[in-house]
Each structure stands twice: as C-alpha cells, then as structure tokens.
Design a protein around this motif. Structure first.
Motif, PDB file in Angstrom:
ATOM      1  N   PRO A 134      26.369  31.704  33.415  1.00 12.31           N
ATOM      2  CA  PRO A 134      26.684  32.618  34.547  1.00 12.31           C
ATOM      3  C   PRO A 134      26.321  32.083  35.926  1.00 12.31           C
ATOM      4  O   PRO A 134      26.561  32.635  36.931  1.00 12.31           O
ATOM      5  CB  PRO A 134      26.044  34.116  34.236  1.00 12.31           C
ATOM      6  N   ALA A 135      25.146  31.402  35.982  1.00  7.60           N
ATOM      7  CA  ALA A 135      24.591  30.978  37.209  1.00  7.60           C
ATOM      8  C   ALA A 135      25.590  30.011  37.892  1.00  7.60           C
ATOM      9  O   ALA A 135      25.467  29.559  39.075  1.00  7.60           O
ATOM     10  CB  ALA A 135      23.416  30.061  36.896  1.00  7.60           C
ATOM     11  N   THR A 136      26.782  29.562  37.269  1.00  3.40           N
ATOM     12  CA  THR A 136      27.664  28.647  37.872  1.00  3.40           C
ATOM     13  C   THR A 136      28.773  29.272  38.728  1.00  3.40           C
ATOM     14  O   THR A 136      29.514  28.817  39.425  1.00  3.40           O
ATOM     15  CB  THR A 136      28.322  27.842  36.790  1.00  3.40           C
ATOM     16  N   TYR A 137      28.556  30.832  38.693  1.00  2.85           N
ATOM     17  CA  TYR A 137      29.733  31.739  39.184  1.00  2.85           C
ATOM     18  C   TYR A 137      28.850  32.396  40.309  1.00  2.85           C
ATOM     19  O   TYR A 137      28.054  33.295  40.130  1.00  2.85           O
ATOM     20  CB  TYR A 137      30.365  32.516  38.434  1.00  2.85           C
ATOM     21  N   THR A 138      29.255  32.685  41.651  1.00  2.00           N
ATOM     22  CA  THR A 138      28.775  33.060  42.670  1.00  2.00           C
ATOM     23  C   THR A 138      29.906  34.029  43.372  1.00  2.00           C
ATOM     24  O   THR A 138      30.880  33.545  43.872  1.00  2.00           O
ATOM     25  CB  THR A 138      28.097  32.313  43.556  1.00  2.00           C
ATOM     26  N   PRO A 139      29.632  35.167  43.491  1.00  2.00           N
ATOM     27  CA  PRO A 139      28.526  36.096  43.449  1.00  2.00           C
ATOM     28  C   PRO A 139      28.400  36.606  41.785  1.00  2.00           C
ATOM     29  O   PRO A 139      29.618  37.137  41.424  1.00  2.00           O
ATOM     30  CB  PRO A 139      28.671  37.318  44.416  1.00  2.00           C
ATOM     31  N   THR A 140      27.574  36.258  41.123  1.00  2.00           N
ATOM     32  CA  THR A 140      27.404  36.491  39.571  1.00  2.00           C
ATOM     33  C   THR A 140      27.642  38.177  39.678  1.00  2.00           C
ATOM     34  O   THR A 140      28.413  38.427  38.256  1.00  2.00           O
ATOM     35  CB  THR A 140      26.053  35.879  39.399  1.00  2.00           C
ATOM     36  N   ASP A 141      27.355  38.942  40.129  1.00  2.00           N
ATOM     37  CA  ASP A 141      27.374  40.403  40.140  1.00  2.00           C
ATOM     38  C   ASP A 141      28.773  40.592  39.876  1.00  2.00           C
ATOM     39  O   ASP A 141      28.935  42.045  39.344  1.00  2.00           O
ATOM     40  CB  ASP A 141      26.621  41.034  40.983  1.00  2.00           C
ATOM     41  N   GLU A 142      29.736  40.112  40.639  1.00  2.00           N
ATOM     42  CA  GLU A 142      31.195  40.475  40.366  1.00  2.00           C
ATOM     43  C   GLU A 142      31.709  40.188  39.034  1.00  2.00           C
ATOM     44  O   GLU A 142      32.843  40.828  38.760  1.00  2.00           O
ATOM     45  CB  GLU A 142      31.909  39.692  41.339  1.00  2.00           C
ATOM     46  N   PHE A 201      29.664  39.823  35.944  1.00  2.00           N
ATOM     47  CA  PHE A 201      28.943  40.111  34.999  1.00  2.00           C
ATOM     48  C   PHE A 201      28.141  41.149  35.148  1.00  2.00           C
ATOM     49  O   PHE A 201      27.641  41.650  36.245  1.00  2.00           O
ATOM     50  CB  PHE A 201      27.689  38.795  34.585  1.00  2.00           C
ATOM     51  N   THR A 202      27.543  41.944  34.015  1.00  2.00           N
ATOM     52  CA  THR A 202      26.674  43.088  34.141  1.00  2.00           C
ATOM     53  C   THR A 202      25.400  42.468  34.443  1.00  2.00           C
ATOM     54  O   THR A 202      25.199  41.225  34.354  1.00  2.00           O
ATOM     55  CB  THR A 202      26.631  43.814  33.056  1.00  2.00           C
ATOM     56  N   THR A 203      24.325  43.454  34.695  1.00  2.00           N
ATOM     57  CA  THR A 203      22.884  42.872  35.167  1.00  2.00           C
ATOM     58  C   THR A 203      22.140  42.018  33.987  1.00  2.00           C
ATOM     59  O   THR A 203      21.372  41.060  34.223  1.00  2.00           O
ATOM     60  CB  THR A 203      22.085  44.231  35.459  1.00  2.00           C
ATOM     61  N   ASP A 204      22.604  42.302  32.746  1.00  2.00           N
ATOM     62  CA  ASP A 204      22.159  41.510  31.841  1.00  2.00           C
ATOM     63  C   ASP A 204      22.799  40.298  31.510  1.00  2.00           C
ATOM     64  O   ASP A 204      22.380  39.415  30.518  1.00  2.00           O
ATOM     65  CB  ASP A 204      22.038  42.428  30.298  1.00  2.00           C
ATOM     66  N   ARG A 205      23.804  39.907  32.150  1.00  2.00           N
ATOM     67  CA  ARG A 205      24.642  38.843  32.221  1.00  2.00           C
ATOM     68  C   ARG A 205      25.244  38.480  30.844  1.00  2.00           C
ATOM     69  O   ARG A 205      25.433  37.209  30.528  1.00  2.00           O
ATOM     70  CB  ARG A 205      23.440  37.397  32.454  1.00  2.00           C
ATOM     71  N   LEU A 206      25.738  39.498  30.124  1.00  2.00           N
ATOM     72  CA  LEU A 206      26.350  39.255  28.940  1.00  2.00           C
ATOM     73  C   LEU A 206      27.856  39.914  29.195  1.00  2.00           C
ATOM     74  O   LEU A 206      28.293  40.369  30.077  1.00  2.00           O
ATOM     75  CB  LEU A 206      25.855  40.255  28.098  1.00  2.00           C
TER      76      LEU A 206
END
Length: 52
Positions: free
Chosen positions: A37-45, A47-52
């Motif tokens: 998930p760190a490869t995608y910015t902005p991650t919040d768009e 993934f959910t906050t738990d990054r799942l």
C-alpha cells in the motif's frame, strides 16, 4: 481479495495491443498497491485505515 479477484484478472484481460497499454498499466498500479500500500499515494483513497 482485491488483488486476486480484481487486479490480477484486470491485467490479464486488459489486452496486449498498443491501444490498451494505458489501461493495462493502470491495472499494474493497482496490483503493486495491493502488494504494498505504501506504493500508492494518497493511500487513503484506495485503502481503509487498516490498509486491508
């Protein structure tokens, strides 16, 4: 689940012609994001906050 059910199949069916390059590359971005998930910015768009 998104990786195996959506993103990887998206790459597979996106075609291999020059005209489908941009579409296929978009699927590759999603595959990479699902794997890290760190490869995608902005991650919040994506993934959910738990990054799942």
């Amino acid at each position: 689940m998104h990786l195996t059910e959506v993103a990887r199949p998206g790459v597979a069916i996106s075609g291999h012609s020059h005209s489908s390059d941009m579409n296929r590359e978009g699927w590759h971005v999603l595959v990479a994001a699902d794997q890290d998930p760190a490869t995608y910015t902005p991650t919040d768009e994506l993934f959910t906050t738990d990054r799942l």
